[in-house]
Write a protein that holds these residues in place. Structure first.
Motif, PDB file in Angstrom:
ATOM      1  N   GLY A 201      -2.233   4.654   1.960  1.00  0.00           N
ATOM      2  CA  GLY A 201      -0.945   4.316   2.548  1.00  0.00           C
ATOM      3  C   GLY A 201      -0.974   4.334   4.065  1.00  0.00           C
ATOM      4  N   TRP A 202       0.184   4.598   4.655  1.00  0.00           N
ATOM      5  CA  TRP A 202       0.308   4.500   6.111  1.00  0.00           C
ATOM      6  C   TRP A 202      -0.601   5.468   6.850  1.00  0.00           C
ATOM      7  CZ3 TRP A 202       1.541   8.805   8.842  1.00  0.00           C
ATOM      8  CH2 TRP A 202       2.082   9.875   8.135  1.00  0.00           C
ATOM      9  N   ILE A 203      -1.014   6.566   6.191  1.00  0.00           N
ATOM     10  CA  ILE A 203      -1.833   7.563   6.872  1.00  0.00           C
ATOM     11  C   ILE A 203      -3.177   6.992   7.288  1.00  0.00           C
ATOM     12  CG2 ILE A 203      -2.973   8.466   4.815  1.00  0.00           C
ATOM     13  CD1 ILE A 203      -1.571  10.527   7.761  1.00  0.00           C
ATOM     14  N   ALA A 204      -3.618   5.893   6.660  1.00  0.00           N
ATOM     15  CA  ALA A 204      -4.888   5.272   7.041  1.00  0.00           C
ATOM     16  C   ALA A 204      -4.832   4.691   8.450  1.00  0.00           C
ATOM     17  CB  ALA A 204      -5.262   4.182   6.039  1.00  0.00           C
ATOM     18  N   ILE A 205      -3.641   4.629   9.041  1.00  0.00           N
ATOM     19  CA  ILE A 205      -3.539   4.191  10.437  1.00  0.00           C
ATOM     20  C   ILE A 205      -4.318   5.126  11.350  1.00  0.00           C
ATOM     21  CG2 ILE A 205      -1.911   3.901  12.349  1.00  0.00           C
ATOM     22  CD1 ILE A 205       0.159   2.958  10.335  1.00  0.00           C
ATOM     23  N   VAL A 206      -4.409   6.405  10.973  1.00  0.00           N
ATOM     24  CA  VAL A 206      -5.093   7.389  11.827  1.00  0.00           C
ATOM     25  C   VAL A 206      -6.562   7.024  12.039  1.00  0.00           C
ATOM     26  CG1 VAL A 206      -5.766   9.807  12.056  1.00  0.00           C
ATOM     27  CG2 VAL A 206      -3.476   9.219  11.220  1.00  0.00           C
ATOM     28  N   PRO A 207      -7.378   6.861  10.985  1.00  0.00           N
ATOM     29  CA  PRO A 207      -8.779   6.488  11.248  1.00  0.00           C
ATOM     30  C   PRO A 207      -8.928   5.103  11.857  1.00  0.00           C
ATOM     31  CG  PRO A 207      -8.314   6.424   8.893  1.00  0.00           C
ATOM     32  CD  PRO A 207      -7.141   7.077   9.539  1.00  0.00           C
TER      33      PRO A 207
ATOM     34  N   VAL B 299      -5.547  14.532   3.579  1.00  0.00           N
ATOM     35  CA  VAL B 299      -4.912  13.241   3.278  1.00  0.00           C
ATOM     36  C   VAL B 299      -5.407  12.671   1.963  1.00  0.00           C
ATOM     37  CG1 VAL B 299      -4.493  12.701   5.692  1.00  0.00           C
ATOM     38  CG2 VAL B 299      -6.677  12.084   4.660  1.00  0.00           C
ATOM     39  N   SER B 300      -6.049  13.494   1.126  1.00  0.00           N
ATOM     40  CA  SER B 300      -6.673  12.975  -0.089  1.00  0.00           C
ATOM     41  C   SER B 300      -5.695  12.242  -0.983  1.00  0.00           C
ATOM     42  CB  SER B 300      -7.318  14.124  -0.873  1.00  0.00           C
ATOM     43  OG  SER B 300      -8.338  14.735  -0.113  1.00  0.00           O
ATOM     44  N   THR B 301      -4.486  12.758  -1.089  1.00  0.00           N
ATOM     45  CA  THR B 301      -3.505  12.149  -1.980  1.00  0.00           C
ATOM     46  C   THR B 301      -2.602  11.154  -1.263  1.00  0.00           C
ATOM     47  OG1 THR B 301      -1.947  13.978  -1.599  1.00  0.00           O
ATOM     48  CG2 THR B 301      -3.482  14.196  -3.441  1.00  0.00           C
ATOM     49  N   MET B 302      -2.887  10.857   0.007  1.00  0.00           N
ATOM     50  CA  MET B 302      -2.033   9.981   0.799  1.00  0.00           C
ATOM     51  C   MET B 302      -2.655   8.615   1.049  1.00  0.00           C
ATOM     52  SD  MET B 302      -0.828  12.884   3.553  1.00  0.00           S
ATOM     53  CE  MET B 302       0.363  11.842   4.380  1.00  0.00           C
ATOM     54  N   PHE B 303      -3.964   8.507   0.839  1.00  0.00           N
ATOM     55  CA  PHE B 303      -4.622   7.220   1.061  1.00  0.00           C
ATOM     56  C   PHE B 303      -4.413   6.318  -0.137  1.00  0.00           C
ATOM     57  CE2 PHE B 303      -6.689   9.120   4.632  1.00  0.00           C
ATOM     58  CZ  PHE B 303      -7.188   8.082   5.386  1.00  0.00           C
TER      59      PHE B 303
ATOM     60  N   SER C  82       0.824  -1.206   0.000  1.00  0.00           N
ATOM     61  CA  SER C  82       0.000   0.000   0.000  1.00  0.00           C
ATOM     62  C   SER C  82       0.860   1.257   0.000  1.00  0.00           C
ATOM     63  CB  SER C  82      -0.930  -0.008   1.213  1.00  0.00           C
ATOM     64  OG  SER C  82      -1.759   1.132   1.210  1.00  0.00           O
ATOM     65  N   VAL C  83       1.891   1.272   0.827  1.00  0.00           N
ATOM     66  CA  VAL C  83       2.769   2.446   0.895  1.00  0.00           C
ATOM     67  C   VAL C  83       3.500   2.654  -0.428  1.00  0.00           C
ATOM     68  CG1 VAL C  83       4.836   3.386   1.984  1.00  0.00           C
ATOM     69  CG2 VAL C  83       3.062   2.323   3.389  1.00  0.00           C
ATOM     70  N   ILE C  84       4.043   1.576  -0.990  1.00  0.00           N
ATOM     71  CA  ILE C  84       4.774   1.683  -2.250  1.00  0.00           C
ATOM     72  C   ILE C  84       3.841   2.094  -3.383  1.00  0.00           C
ATOM     73  CG2 ILE C  84       6.077   0.379  -3.979  1.00  0.00           C
ATOM     74  CD1 ILE C  84       7.153  -1.360  -1.698  1.00  0.00           C
ATOM     75  N   SER C  85       2.698   1.439  -3.465  1.00  0.00           N
ATOM     76  CA  SER C  85       1.758   1.714  -4.547  1.00  0.00           C
ATOM     77  C   SER C  85       1.175   3.122  -4.441  1.00  0.00           C
ATOM     78  CB  SER C  85       0.634   0.678  -4.531  1.00  0.00           C
ATOM     79  OG  SER C  85      -0.240   0.849  -5.619  1.00  0.00           O
ATOM     80  N   THR C  86       0.923   3.581  -3.226  1.00  0.00           N
ATOM     81  CA  THR C  86       0.380   4.927  -3.051  1.00  0.00           C
ATOM     82  C   THR C  86       1.370   5.983  -3.505  1.00  0.00           C
ATOM     83  OG1 THR C  86      -0.989   4.192  -1.195  1.00  0.00           O
ATOM     84  CG2 THR C  86      -0.572   6.552  -1.377  1.00  0.00           C
ATOM     85  N   GLN C  87       2.632   5.736  -3.289  1.00  0.00           N
ATOM     86  CA  GLN C  87       3.665   6.696  -3.706  1.00  0.00           C
ATOM     87  C   GLN C  87       3.875   6.708  -5.209  1.00  0.00           C
ATOM     88  OE1 GLN C  87       7.070   5.509  -1.393  1.00  0.00           O
ATOM     89  NE2 GLN C  87       6.438   6.667   0.412  1.00  0.00           N
ATOM     90  N   THR C  88       3.673   5.577  -5.864  1.00  0.00           N
ATOM     91  CA  THR C  88       3.986   5.478  -7.295  1.00  0.00           C
ATOM     92  C   THR C  88       2.771   5.583  -8.202  1.00  0.00           C
ATOM     93  OG1 THR C  88       3.873   3.053  -7.158  1.00  0.00           O
ATOM     94  CG2 THR C  88       6.032   4.084  -6.815  1.00  0.00           C
ATOM     95  N   GLN C  89       1.607   5.129  -7.720  1.00  0.00           N
ATOM     96  CA  GLN C  89       0.401   5.136  -8.565  1.00  0.00           C
ATOM     97  C   GLN C  89      -0.832   5.268  -7.676  1.00  0.00           C
ATOM     98  OE1 GLN C  89       0.272   1.405 -10.695  1.00  0.00           O
ATOM     99  NE2 GLN C  89       0.402   0.170  -8.839  1.00  0.00           N
TER     100      GLN C  89
END
Length: 794
Positions: free
Chosen positions: A376-382, A370-374, A294-301
């Motif tokens: 990835g790791w930011i989903a830990i917050v919710p 966080v619109s462009t961050m999901f 998820s982290v890798i894919s969110t950063q690249t695509q």
């Protein structure tokens, strides 16, 4: 903006005012059966709203992954078993002379337990998603909360089955789940198709039809990935009214796979060994692998990762881990439930933890963009926020968040939350299309939200609740399967039937001879119909009828290149024209057909979307190797002529350039003795020109009005002179070769009188934001190209 994820098992519990007697259920045909719910009566006091409904926990053999009774206050048993236990313990007590026996005490504690605060948490998550969709257009984290709770409830259910020695019943679970979820979804989809036909432009119809079937089959997210939809780059008014089904698809796929994981520990359960420890190890492994991806894919695509089930599975694993660990946590912290009649330990700490969880959930999306961050790791917050509410549980404090989440208003939204998610997005999209807004305002947003709540209540009462309550459907597996199949068939028939009606009402590929207005000027009168119709745009890509074969078959395939040809493989052509480069080269193919047919020429389409022919230039990973592939093919086929677009326009400026590699590419062709048709690029736009003009004309405007709203001066879209002019001076390296360059500049035809308009006559110039319609090329460009190529093609 982010769409909502709804939970497959989270949505379907319903509140009842009093514990219902299973043998005294009211007839389903009575009005009361349609209107009963958690709303208070007119004489209700404030306490009625604060107390919350008493849930009838009627899980048939725990098919519904709801109860967390094992983790808080005893073991849940089905109602029939509970009645039998009461009878048995009463007999035991009578034989014991009225004294309470251990069996009687156990039976008193073996009662249904419903987590009211988690039912309210679903309402909060759904409310956040709807509010963010309607007014803010930002990610709320509600998607992730529902994924988390889905796995939490499901894992608790299957672990209880394992630990109690009951069969898992996975196939029946699947039937039960989709039998309940598909009927309201199918009704919503069909209603959305009707709304689409009535209120949305025809250019969106084919997309909605495809998404309707994909949604009913729980593969909507895969379709969006295939179509490479960038959800955040489009405003809600331009999105599909069914796009939100991506989250249901993610959950549908996960809920097909997730129960299978518990089959891995069935043997341990039968031997009386612990199943929680190996399941914890398994969930940790899934979480680690999925979160990494998820982290890798969110950063690249990120636009693909958002819809990717694999990038979301770690959120399911997190919910499962909490379900597996919660009994230990509750035991160590002294948790209790209101039903137990005892207050929990750490009451103030629990209340504060619950409020901290809600505050974190509210902050996710308001404080953090966080619109462009999901996802990835930011989903830990919710997820952590939802986990805090789960762990806090019953606080025993009147000011605790669990008390607020257990109120009737929260329960009401929780009861209709599945239907509310289904209907709110289509209503919003239809309204934004009609109003021409990118985002709803305060008042109209309230109307959209209120209408969504009303429609969701109706769908819940008219479709969802009757299906869930139906004992007839539950009695036989084939009946549940029939309900699932019928729901899907309803959607497929509606979509397919609509398409057949459209296809039968007119030619899918409109004929050039049907023109109504001159197509070389902007008409001052509204056309009877804009050509091609929006639903016909799929036929506007210029394909050739044959796959490459015979002397024109490539020796090898290349990614993203579909070799096509005009004549069959066994034809004897007098010459060959090969089209190379991007789709901007391909769009000129219809203009070549008159020349090819008159002179018996073979045309080969070797274009690659998004990749110009730039031999010798540094290429990105997508285009790497394409230039070499083209040259290798040309060496094998030895065509007479190659057509390629050689300049490059930009969407927001007039910076038209001759890219690096364009000159060397033309020179390489000349040195091979191949004539070159060097085409100038066409204007590009920041918005979809067809949809822009369609909205104006559908609203009663004329092409002149569409030009004013959507068009631009040619000087704002193209360079003052053709950047490809220096290519005309290139000559072959072999002095004896007569290969030459023909510049093809059709700017004056595409932008007559220095103005680039979206509609000329009654024909749309563009099919999207940068590609010409095949119909326009046939009617406006074929003649000039034929004249230009007279003598140039040998």
């Amino acid at each position: 903006m982010a769409p909502l994820a709804d939970s497959l098992e989270d949505w379907t519990q319903e509140a009842a005012a009093e514990p219902a007697q299973p043998d005294k259920e009211p007839p389903r045909s009575e009005l009361s059966a349609w209107t009963a719910g958690a709303l208070p009566t007119a004489t209700s006091s404030l306490d009625d709203w604060l107390q919350g409904p008493i849930e009838l926990h009627a899980e048939r053999e725990a098919e519904d992954a709801w109860s967390t009774a094992d983790s808080v206050s005893g073991t849940w048993v089905p109602a029939d078993e509970e009645r039998r236990s009461r009878t048995a313990t009463a007999d035991d007590a009578a034989r014991a002379g009225g004294r309470s026996t251990p069996a009687a005490a156990e039976a008193r504690h073996a009662r249904p337990v419903f987590r009211h605060e988690l039912h309210g948490l679903r309402a909060v998550a759904l409310g956040l998603v709807a509010i963010y969709h309607i007014w803010l257009g930002r990610v709320s984290g509600g998607v992730d909360v529902f994924l988390f709770l889905s796995a939490f409830f499901l894992t608790g259910t299957f672990v209880r089955r394992l630990e109690s020695g009951r069969p898992l019943g996975v196939p029946r679970y699947w039937l039960h789940t989709f039998k309940r979820l598909l009927p309201p979804a199918a009704v919503t989809i069909v209603l959305t198709l009707v709304g689409t036909a009535a209120f949305l432009p025809s250019s969106l119809w084919p997309t909605v039809m495809q998404e309707a079937v994909a949604s009913a089959a729980y593969v909507q997210n895969a379709l969006l990935v295939f179509l490479q939809v960038d959800y955040h780059a489009r405003d809600a008014g331009g999105a599909s009214p069914l796009q939100h089904f991506w989250s249901l698809s993610v959950q549908g796929q996960a809920f097909v796979v997730w129960p299978l994981l518990f089959l891995l520990v069935v043997r341990r359960a039968r031997r009386g060994q612990s199943v929680r420890r190996p399941l914890v190890v398994l969930m940790l492994a899934i979480a680690a692998a999925s979160l990494t991806w998820s982290v890798i894919s969110t950063q690249t695509q990120q636009q693909v990762a958002y819809f990717d089930t694999a990038a979301r599975l770690w959120e399911f694993a997190a919910g499962s881990l909490l379900a597996l660990a919660l009994p230990v946590i509750d035991r160590l912290t002294g948790a209790s439930r209101p039903e137990a009649g005892a207050l929990p330990r750490l009451r103030t700490g629990r209340a504060l933890l619950g409020w901290a969880g809600i505050a974190a959930l509210l902050a996710c999306g308001i404080v953090l963009d966080v619109s462009t961050m999901f996802p990835g790791w930011i989903a830990i917050v919710p997820l952590a926020a939802a986990g805090a509410v789960v762990v806090a549980g019953y606080s025993g404090r009147r000011w605790g968040i669990d008390a607020l989440l257990s109120t009737r208003p929260a329960a009401f939204i929780g009861d209709i939350s599945y239907a509310l998610y289904l209907v709110h997005w289509p209503i919003l999209v239809l309204w934004l299309h009609q109003s021409g807004q990118q985002r709803a305002g305060l008042l109209d947003g309230l109307v959209v939200l209120s209408g969504s709540v009303l429609l969701a209540w109706l769908v819940t009462r008219a479709v969802d609740a009757p299906v869930r309550r139906s004992r007839w459907l539950e009695a036989k597996p084939w009946r549940a399967l029939t309900a699932v199949a019928a729901s899907f068939a309803l959607v497929a028939a509606a979509s397919g039937g609509w398409w057949l009606v459209l296809s039968g009402s007119g030619a899918q590929a409109p004929a050039a001879s049907s023109q109504e207005l001159p197509t070389d000027e902007v008409a001052t009168e509204a056309p009877t119909e804009l050509r091609p119709a929006g639903w016909q745009l799929g036929s506007q890509w210029p394909d050739l009828p044959e796959r490459c074969a015979g002397d024109w078959a490539p020796s090898a395939d290349f990614p993203h290149v579909l070799c096509q040809q005009l004549l069959p493989g066994d034809a004897e052509a007098s010459g060959t024209i090969v089209v190379v480069g991007s789709s901007h080269s391909r769009q000129y193919i219809p203009a070549l057909l008159p020349t090819a047919e008159a002179e018996d020429l073979q045309i080969v389409n070797l274009s690659m979307d998004g990749c110009q022919f730039l031999a010798g230039a540094e290429r990105d990973s997508y285009c790497a190797g394409y230039d070499e592939y083209v040259l290798s093919y040309l060496d094998a086929v030895e065509p007479d002529t190659v057509l390629s677009t050689v300049t490059l326009t930009e969407a927001d400026t007039a910076d038209e350039t001759l890219p690096d590699g364009a000159e060397s590419s033309v020179q390489a062709l000349l040195d091979r003795g191949i004539d070159v048709i060097a085409a100038r690029d066409t204007p590009r736009w920041e918005e979809d020109q067809y949809q822009c003009a369609e909205a104006v004309i559908d609203g009663g405007g004329t092409p002149v009005d569409a030009d004013e709203d959507c068009g631009a001066e040619a000087s704002d879209r193209l360079a003052a002179s053709n950047p490809a002019e220096p290519l005309a001076d290139l000559v072959p390296a072999d002095p004896g070769s007569d290969a030459r360059v023909t510049l093809l500049d059709l700017s004056d035809r595409i932008c007559p009188d220095g103005r680039c308009s979206p509609v000329l006559g009654d024909v749309a110039v563009y099919m999207d934001d940068d590609h010409l319609t095949r119909l326009f090329v046939e009617e406006n460009l074929a003649g000039p190209v034929t004249e230009e190529l007279d003598g140039a093609v040998r």
